[in-house]
Design a protein around this motif. Structure first.
Motif, PDB file in Angstrom:
ATOM      1  N   ALA A 251       0.774  -1.310  -0.045  1.00  0.00           N
ATOM      2  CA  ALA A 251       0.001   0.071  -0.194  1.00  0.00           C
ATOM      3  C   ALA A 251       0.645   1.400  -0.086  1.00  0.00           C
ATOM      4  N   GLN A 252       2.148   1.031  -0.163  1.00  0.00           N
ATOM      5  CA  GLN A 252       3.275   2.122  -0.085  1.00  0.00           C
ATOM      6  C   GLN A 252       3.143   3.042   1.223  1.00  0.00           C
ATOM      7  N   ASN A 253       2.950   2.365   2.093  1.00  0.00           N
ATOM      8  CA  ASN A 253       3.224   3.180   3.546  1.00  0.00           C
ATOM      9  C   ASN A 253       4.512   3.355   3.830  1.00  0.00           C
ATOM     10  N   ALA A 254       4.600   4.811   4.103  1.00  0.00           N
ATOM     11  CA  ALA A 254       5.992   5.141   4.192  1.00  0.00           C
ATOM     12  C   ALA A 254       7.172   4.665   5.133  1.00  0.00           C
ATOM     13  N   GLU A 255       6.575   4.234   6.331  1.00  0.00           N
ATOM     14  CA  GLU A 255       7.345   3.546   7.302  1.00  0.00           C
ATOM     15  C   GLU A 255       7.654   2.168   6.892  1.00  0.00           C
ATOM     16  N   ALA A 256       6.742   1.479   6.282  1.00  0.00           N
ATOM     17  CA  ALA A 256       7.033   0.204   5.968  1.00  0.00           C
ATOM     18  C   ALA A 256       8.009  -0.049   4.811  1.00  0.00           C
ATOM     19  N   LEU A 257       7.974   0.988   3.839  1.00  0.00           N
ATOM     20  CA  LEU A 257       9.024   1.274   2.690  1.00  0.00           C
ATOM     21  C   LEU A 257      10.357   1.530   3.298  1.00  0.00           C
TER      22      LEU A 257
ATOM     23  N   MET B 207      15.610  -0.746   4.779  1.00  0.00           N
ATOM     24  CA  MET B 207      16.679  -0.812   5.758  1.00  0.00           C
ATOM     25  C   MET B 207      17.222  -2.311   5.719  1.00  0.00           C
ATOM     26  N   MET B 208      16.218  -3.182   5.692  1.00  0.00           N
ATOM     27  CA  MET B 208      16.430  -4.791   5.733  1.00  0.00           C
ATOM     28  C   MET B 208      17.228  -5.019   4.217  1.00  0.00           C
ATOM     29  N   ASP B 209      16.848  -4.604   3.449  1.00  0.00           N
ATOM     30  CA  ASP B 209      17.353  -4.808   2.107  1.00  0.00           C
ATOM     31  C   ASP B 209      18.842  -4.422   1.959  1.00  0.00           C
ATOM     32  N   CYS B 210      18.914  -3.101   2.166  1.00  0.00           N
ATOM     33  CA  CYS B 210      20.466  -2.612   2.115  1.00  0.00           C
ATOM     34  C   CYS B 210      21.412  -3.167   3.077  1.00  0.00           C
TER      35      CYS B 210
ATOM     36  N   PHE C  51      17.239  -2.871  -4.395  1.00  0.00           N
ATOM     37  CA  PHE C  51      15.972  -2.935  -4.085  1.00  0.00           C
ATOM     38  C   PHE C  51      15.649  -1.988  -2.771  1.00  0.00           C
ATOM     39  N   GLY C  52      16.576  -2.007  -1.799  1.00  0.00           N
ATOM     40  CA  GLY C  52      16.547  -1.211  -0.714  1.00  0.00           C
ATOM     41  C   GLY C  52      16.656   0.209  -0.994  1.00  0.00           C
ATOM     42  N   LEU C  53      17.594   0.632  -1.798  1.00  0.00           N
ATOM     43  CA  LEU C  53      17.509   1.904  -2.156  1.00  0.00           C
ATOM     44  C   LEU C  53      16.142   2.587  -2.794  1.00  0.00           C
ATOM     45  N   HIS C  54      15.678   1.742  -3.485  1.00  0.00           N
ATOM     46  CA  HIS C  54      14.383   1.998  -4.354  1.00  0.00           C
ATOM     47  C   HIS C  54      13.263   2.355  -3.159  1.00  0.00           C
TER      48      HIS C  54
ATOM     49  N   VAL D 207      23.317  -7.472  10.615  1.00  0.00           N
ATOM     50  CA  VAL D 207      23.861  -6.444   9.497  1.00  0.00           C
ATOM     51  C   VAL D 207      24.926  -7.058   9.015  1.00  0.00           C
ATOM     52  N   TYR D 208      24.844  -7.344   7.641  1.00  0.00           N
ATOM     53  CA  TYR D 208      25.754  -7.798   6.644  1.00  0.00           C
ATOM     54  C   TYR D 208      26.679  -7.057   5.876  1.00  0.00           C
TER      55      TYR D 208
END
Length: 239
Positions: free
Chosen positions: A80-86, A91-94, A102-105, A173-174
């Motif tokens: 739903a493009q919730n800002a906090e979820a994005l 953070m998780m992807d990066c 994907f994380g930066l997107h 954190v990897y």
């Protein structure tokens, strides 16, 4: 109260009220949302509206969802493009899943929605990349508009630092970032209400917001902030 009575009551309510009830349930806990959704057909139907998840507050949800109900709610909010979820997905992807593209997107999309921590994080990552991306990062992070009030800068930067550390301390954190190349410069007298002094921060500067927040020019300040951000990543980095 039987499910039939609950369903009859819910069916008598307007859709926007059902959506509001579900939004508040989801903002309290994933379990409350699931229970409300399963309580009757009216709530199940209302739970399909994206606008519910666009505005769900995720403050009480774990940064990293472990329970199935939390993962489902996180994904619904992302869709739903919730800002906090994005922001959380970015953070998780990066830094955990090592899927930086994907994380930066996700961080960019959250930043475009005005999410403060996303603007802070996305801007700092671009600053660390250097070159033209550094300039782009400075422009993005300048949208926080912290130049006119040292108290506002201290408050917002402190909040971003605390949330960043809370998030990193709750995930694996990897991936880390390379510290930005520091540009030797001194703030000049054209910067109002800021003393003339070197802006180069020492490596040992504390992560907590210091009394110096807000007293140097923006490029120097954010270079220093990016260096501190990189130090925090190394603190939680799993080798």
């Amino acid at each position: 109260m039987t499910s039939k009575i609950v369903n009859d009551i819910a069916r008598s309510l307007p859709e926007d009220m059902l959506s509001e009830i579900l939004k508040h349930a989801a903002s309290h806990s994933a379990a409350d949302f699931v229970n409300a959704r399963l309580s009757c057909k009216a709530f199940r139907a209302a739970s399909n509206y994206d606008q519910i998840f666009q505005n769900v507050s995720m403050e009480k949800l774990n940064f990293v969802p472990w329970r199935r109900s939390e993962k489902v709610l996180q994904k619904r909010c992302e869709a739903a493009q919730n800002a906090e979820a994005l922001y959380r997905k970015g953070m998780m992807d990066c830094f955990s899943l090592r899927e930086s593209e994907f994380g930066l997107h996700c961080l960019k999309k959250a930043a475009e929605k005005g999410h403060v921590e996303a603007i802070y994080t996305y801007g700092i990552i671009l600053i660390c990349f250097g070159g033209e991306l550094r300039e782009q990062g400075l422009r993005i992070i300048s949208s926080l508009d912290l130049t006119n009030s040292s108290k506002r800068r201290t408050r917002i930067v402190t909040s971003c630092r605390l949330k960043t550390e809370n998030f990193l301390s709750n995930m694996w954190v990897y991936a880390a970032l390379t510290e930005p190349t520091r540009i030797s410069r001194s703030c000049d007298g054209d910067i109002r209400e800021r003393p003339n002094r070197s802006c180069t921060s020492s490596e040992g500067q504390a992560w907590e917001a210091s009394k110096n927040v807000g007293y140097c020019c923006d490029p120097c300040f954010w270079d220093g902030e990016a260096t501190l951000f990189c130090s925090l990543l190394r603190k939680y980095l799993i080798n």
